[in-house]
Structures are given as C-alpha cells and as structure tokens.
Design an enzyme around this catalytic site. Structure first.
Site, mmCIF file in Angstrom:
data_model
loop_
_atom_site.group_PDB
_atom_site.id
_atom_site.type_symbol
_atom_site.label_atom_id
_atom_site.label_comp_id
_atom_site.label_asym_id
_atom_site.label_seq_id
_atom_site.Cartn_x
_atom_site.Cartn_y
_atom_site.Cartn_z
ATOM 1 C CG HIS A 1 -1.989 -1.080 1.081
ATOM 2 N ND1 HIS A 1 -2.472 -1.806 2.138
ATOM 3 C CD2 HIS A 1 -2.637 -1.531 -0.023
ATOM 4 C CE1 HIS A 1 -3.387 -2.668 1.695
ATOM 5 N NE2 HIS A 1 -3.508 -2.521 0.389
ATOM 6 C CD GLU B 1 -0.662 0.476 4.362
ATOM 7 O OE1 GLU B 1 -0.042 -0.605 4.468
ATOM 8 O OE2 GLU B 1 -1.908 0.534 4.196
ATOM 9 C CG HIS C 1 -0.200 -3.961 5.322
ATOM 10 N ND1 HIS C 1 -0.885 -3.538 4.206
ATOM 11 C CD2 HIS C 1 0.166 -5.244 5.062
ATOM 12 C CE1 HIS C 1 -0.930 -4.507 3.314
ATOM 13 N NE2 HIS C 1 -0.306 -5.558 3.806
ATOM 14 C CD GLU D 1 -2.650 -3.202 9.069
ATOM 15 O OE1 GLU D 1 -2.073 -2.113 8.830
ATOM 16 O OE2 GLU D 1 -3.491 -3.712 8.303
HETATM 17 O O1 0X9 Z 1 -6.848 -4.310 4.446
HETATM 18 C C1 0X9 Z 1 -5.667 -4.620 4.269
HETATM 19 O O2 0X9 Z 1 -5.190 -4.934 3.182
HETATM 20 C C2 0X9 Z 1 -4.707 -4.593 5.469
HETATM 21 N N1 0X9 Z 1 -4.978 -3.432 6.267
HETATM 22 S S1 0X9 Z 1 -4.540 -1.948 5.682
HETATM 23 O O3 0X9 Z 1 -5.106 -0.930 6.570
HETATM 24 N N2 0X9 Z 1 -2.973 -1.785 5.761
HETATM 25 O O4 0X9 Z 1 -4.988 -1.828 4.338
HETATM 26 C C3 0X9 Z 1 -4.925 -5.847 6.311
HETATM 27 C C4 0X9 Z 1 -4.641 -7.109 5.578
HETATM 28 C C5 0X9 Z 1 -4.664 -8.320 6.432
HETATM 29 N N3 0X9 Z 1 -5.146 -9.405 5.646
HETATM 30 C C6 0X9 Z 1 -4.930 -10.709 5.937
HETATM 31 N N4 0X9 Z 1 -4.092 -11.065 6.867
HETATM 32 N N5 0X9 Z 1 -5.620 -11.600 5.239
HETATM 33 ZN ZN ZN Z 2 -1.865 -1.810 4.066
#
Ligand code: 0X9
Ligand code: ZN
Ligand code: CA
Ligand code: CA
Length: 419
Positions: free
Chosen positions: A160, A163, A295, A368
């Site tokens: 992303h 980030e 992330h 995160e």
């Molecule tokens: O939504 C996402 O892609 C991630 N959060 S963000 O706020 N950085 O966009 C979380 C992804 C986690 N997904 C899995 N572990 N499946």
């Molecule tokens: Zn992300």
C-alpha cells in the site's frame, strides 16, 4: 477506543452524487479519496459490510471506524444506515516528510548494503512495476551467491503506497542483519542458517505518487490504468490468486479504494512477486517457510484467513491455525501489538496473506505497524518516530527467523509437520 474528531461535517447520502456532479463535463473523473468517520459499526460483520462498498477500513474503534472512501462510497455507507462524517486529520499533515526514504534513495541504500556486505547480501531485480521501476529483492544469508538448503523467510513491504513506514522497516532490517552479522551472535547464527528475502517496496509507483505532491496524497493502490474507467489503480492486497473476490472483501469497481483488479494477478507488481514466490519452489518444495507482509497502521499482528470469519476451515487445520496463533502471540509479546486473526477486523479477499498460506503453505503474518490511531498521525507519522518504531519490531522478526526451521515447533508439532 472511541473516536472523536475535532471537526466534523455531516455527509448526507446525496452529497456524493452532488460532489461528483461538480466535475466539469469531460474533465478527468479520477475520484478523490477522503477520510470519513463511520458511526454505528460494532461488529466485524458491520465493518465487512462497510468495506464491501469499496472503502478501506483504516482504523477500528468500539462503535465506529475510520475509512478512506470516495464521496460516492461515503454516501453509499450512509444509505446502509451508518452515520458518516468527513474526518479531518487530528494531526496536521505537513507535506511529504524528507525523513522518509524515496524510491531512488531506497535503491541507493540497497546498492550500498550489497556493496558493503558482498559475502552475505545480494540484490536481484524480480520484475518491473507498471511504470517501469525495478522491483527489487535483497537476499541476506551466508554464502551469498549459493542457493543453499536453508529455510527461507520472506519480508514484503509497501503493498500500500501511503504506508511509508514499512519501507523504513525494510531499510532497518537490511541494516540490522548486515551490521549485526559478526557482531551479534544471535543475528550471525540466523543469517548463517536462513536465507532472508526482503522485498523493500513492491509498489514503487504508488509510493512515489504519494510523495510527489505538496501534500501527501493518501494513495493506497498501484498506478495501473483500468480498462473502461478513468480511475487508476488496483489494491495490490486484493489481487492475489486465492479465493480472489470470493467473499465481499474487495471492490469490483475500478474507482474503489480496494479495487481487486480485472483478474487475479492482473496488477503488474502482484504478478512479479507471485512469480518470485513460486520460483522459490525447489524440487517440488516451497523453500519459504515463514513471511511477514508489512502494513500500517493500528499496531496489530494478523494471521490468515481473511476471507472467512472461520478459523479452522477448508485449507486450515486446527494445528495450522494454532501455529499461526501461537507464533503471532509470541511475536506480539515482543512488540506490544495486538494479535488476532485477520477477519476479526473485517473480511478481505485476495490478500497476499491468504495466498501465501492457502496456495503456498507459508506460515505468515501481516504486521500493521505504528501508530495505534489517527491521533498519532495515522498513515503519516513524523519521520522522527522511524528509528524507534522500526527498532520496536527487531525482536519479533528475530523470533520469526528463529522458528523458520519449523514454525510448527511453537506448538510442539514438529514431528507431524517437519520430517
Ligand atoms: O486491508 C488490508 O489490506 C490490510 N490493512 S490496511 O489498513 N494496511 O490496508 C490488512 C490485511 C490483512 N489481511 C490478511 N491477513 N488476510
Ligand atoms: Zn496496508
Ligand atoms: Ca546461506
Ligand atoms: Ca535456498
């Protein structure tokens, strides 16, 4: 935690359409993405319903969430019955902070790390981004030029664009592992006995775009055009080829913040990284045993699956789930993040995490990173926190490297899983 913004503007359901209506006919209709606070979201099901409009859920509170959405998307969330308000960042966002590493600077750091550590660090170009930038992998292990039979560990950064702290995490890991080699016994042992792959920025087009204005642009996706739409970009973390688009955890609209792309691996960068990971299958065996996908933000350690609320489901046995959970908790003990299954937040489909486990059987986590909330800067904390917040993950990363020989060891199941 309850969110309470300093200034709020109500967004009635009709405003999205009005805002879009202000575009001059024929003007590039690239949608604007803004932050909104959504009230009345109590459960993961609520959050999934909100995310299914194509919004990205950025922060989760007890009864509200912060999302990035188009004005249209915000209006749609309002029509679902939630209270929606524009959210003004509580911390003033100074423009792109020169303390963050640009892509050119990152390539410079990589070249320097490799030049200074020829015995243990190598660089390879695993593909090109949509706009033609090199996608780089750095490998850190003893006997740098030999592909030895050692457990391999993968670190993925910056799917992303906004980030940016995750790129700093990659820089920190490269320096920690090379500077610690020969100095710190634990690091030396891990570099000698594992092959560590760092992909320091898999979305350079997006990162550069996010940093190129006078203000941060709040950009998440890559910068690839979409057929039949003026909206640019695919959400790389919804484009992976496992249960792609299955479950209401991504958007089918090119304008959506979480657009899943026209097909699995339709994003240039996802295809390149997926090919790289498949290329680590040697003699029929995936060499990569463990991975972290970095992330921001919220200070969480997440494990698969994201596409279902279920923990023990098709493709994930109880032992496999408990391995993820135990390792996630063990790492969280080291960095103070909150450990949980990904779908406890909201459903995501087509994430790298689900693909790495579901398709490649790689035990993996999404970190995160800092901060915990928008109140501490959200996606754009000042670069003064970089040193502290990257060092914060050293011990967690070393713990994962330690278990890379057999992640199932953490639940005492090595006999069954690691012959
Ligand atoms: O939504 C996402 O892609 C991630 N959060 S963000 O706020 N950085 O966009 C979380 C992804 C986690 N997904 C899995 N572990 N499946
Ligand atoms: Zn992300
Ligand atoms: Ca080696
Ligand atoms: Ca190897």
């Amino acid at each position: 935690m309850a969110l309470s913004p300093l200034r709020r503007t109500l967004v009635p359901a009709a405003v999205g359409a009005l805002l879009l209506g202000t575009l001059a006919p024929g003007a590039a209709a690239e949608p604007a993405y803004d932050l909104y606070e959504v009230h009345g979201a109590l459960t993961a099901q609520d959050r999934t319903e909100i995310a299914a409009t194509g919004a990205a859920v950025d922060q989760v509170g007890d009864d509200s969430v912060l999302v990035t959405a188009t004005p249209d998307g915000a209006a749609e969330i309002g029509r679902l019955g939630y209270g929606v308000e524009e959210f003004d960042p509580p911390v003033p966002l100074a423009g792109p902070d020169p303390g963050y590493t640009t892509y050119d600077e990152l390539l410079g750091v990589v070249d320097q790390v490799v030049a200074e550590n020829p015995g243990i660090a190598t660089k390879s170009v695993i593909g090109r981004s949509h706009e033609g930038r090199d996608l780089v992998a750095v490998r850190i292990s003893d006997n740098a030029n030999a592909d030895e039979d050692e457990p391999e560990v993968l670190f993925v950064h910056a799917q992303h664009a906004r980030e940016h702290l995750t790129v700093e995490m990659a820089v920190h890991l490269m320096r920690m592992l090379t500077e610690g080699y020969g100095e710190d016994g634990r690091i030396t042992g891990l570099v000698d006995s594992r092959e560590i792959w760092i992909l320091p920025n898999v979305n350079p087009d997006g990162s550069e775009y996010d940093m190129a204005g006078t203000d941060w642009r709040n950009w998440r996706k890559n910068r690839q055009p979409n057929r039949g739409s003026s909206a640019l970009g695919t959400d790389l973390n919804r484009n992976w080829d496992y249960m792609w688009g299955c479950c209401g955890g991504s958007s089918g609209d090119p304008g959506g913040v979480t657009y899943r792309g026209s097909a699995p691996e339709s994003a240039t960068e996802v295809r390149a990284v997926a090919d790289f990971v498949r290329g680590r299958v040697v003699g029929g065996e995936q060499q990569i045993t463990t991975a972290v996908d970095f992330h921001t933000y919220s200070e969480l350690i997440l494990w698969p699956f994201g596409h279902t609320y279920g923990s023990v489901v098709d493709g994930m046995t109880a032992e496999e789930y408990r391995t993820h959970e135990a390792l996630g908790e063990y790492m969280a003990e080291a960095n103070g993040y909150t450990p949980q299954q990904s779908s406890d937040l909201y459903v995501t489909d087509g994430s790298i995490s689900d693909w790495l486990w579901g398709d490649q059987r790689i035990v993996n986590f999404a970190f995160e990173m800092y901060p915990g909330s928008a109140w501490e800067g959200g996606f754009y904390p000042p670069s003064s926190v970089v040193g502290r917040e990257t060092a914060r993950n050293e011990e967690a990363v070393l713990r994962l490297l330690d278990y890379a020989d057999c992640p199932y060891r953490i639940i005492g199941a090595e006999a069954a899983h690691c012959g």
